[in-house]
Scaffold this active site. Structure first.
Site: not given
Length: 268
Positions: A116, A119, A160-162
């Protein structure tokens, strides 16, 4: 996707060819719906993977259990032991937002790991809370370093977040990892949402990247109203004598009743 359950190699072969779909599911019914709908990857709670009915519901979905242990502060050894059990229970990979050391240990045991970046909710305090990461060249470089570290640790994929779409796309083009976008645009290798957002089953905040395709919360409200109404009618029928009616009871021959009452009389 092939008709059998895909492998890590199958997913890797699709990088740059088409976008994959990923969905977080919470029940056997949702897992079955994802199977029938052709969702490529499902994220599942540990207890769902351990349910012996899970693979009957989703026999050909690539399943990645979530991150329950790492969020509770489990050690590397505890996470590894659980990962081995999850793999034995038919998990195809392991999501892990714990340390790079932990990811390396999992990879050493040949357990595919999805990491991850951007974010990371469990680590959000280090990036300023629940807000976008990578809006400047400097912070995007930090995300790029996270990706390279995961590569070196042996991960095969990363959520891959925000992260701004343009930054995420530039990163995805330069890494062999399967980059799974949650609010990071269409330039990655997969798109990821939670079933509760897709189905509209909760009444709280919906993130910017969520898209509601149904409003099941309203349907659940309607069903709850019907449930209350049915229970109220049942209670009222009991008070009025409308329930139970003759059709709800077992009858008896009048002569047999007379004999039984005579027997009871003889006992008093």
């Amino acid at each position: 996707m092939p008709s059998t359950r895909p492998t890590v190699a199958d997913l890797q072969s699709l990088k740059g060819k088409r976008q994959l779909s990923k969905l977080r599911v919470f029940s056997l019914e949702e897992a079955e719906a994802a199977e029938r709908a052709g969702i490529d990857i499902i994220s599942v709670p540990y207890d769902l993977i351990f349910d012996p009915r899970f693979r009957d519901a989703a026999p050909t979905r690539f399943a990645i259990p979530g991150d329950e242990q790492a969020k509770m502060g489990a050690t590397t050894d505890e996470i590894l032991r659980t990962a081995v059990k999850l793999r034995a229970a038919s998990a195809d990979a392991m999501y892990c937002s714990a340390s790079l050391q932990t990811i390396r240990r999992l990879r050493d045991e040949h357990i595919p790991v999805c990491g991850h970046v951007g974010l990371i909710p469990a680590h959000a305090t280090w990036t300023g809370g629940f807000k976008a990461v990578g809006k400047t060249a400097e912070s995007a470089s930090f995300v790029w370093k996270q990706v390279r570290d995961l590569e070196a640790a042996g991960a095969f994929a990363a959520e891959i977040e925000v992260v701004p779409a343009e930054m995420a796309s530039a990163i995805s083009r330069r890494t062999p990892l399967i980059m799974i976008s949650m609010g990071a645009g269409a330039g990655c290798d997969a798109q990821y949402l939670f079933s509760e957002d897709v189905l509209g089953t909760h009444r709280g905040h919906y993130p910017r990247h969520a898209k509601r395709y149904r409003d099941l919360a309203a349907e659940f409200d309607r069903i709850q109203s019907e449930r209350v109404a049915a229970f109220s009618e049942y209670a009222a029928d009991i008070q009025s004598g409308a329930y139970p009616a003759p059709q709800h009871m077992v009858g008896v021959d009048a002569e047999e009743l007379r004999k039984f009452e005579a027997f009871l009389e003889s006992q008093t």
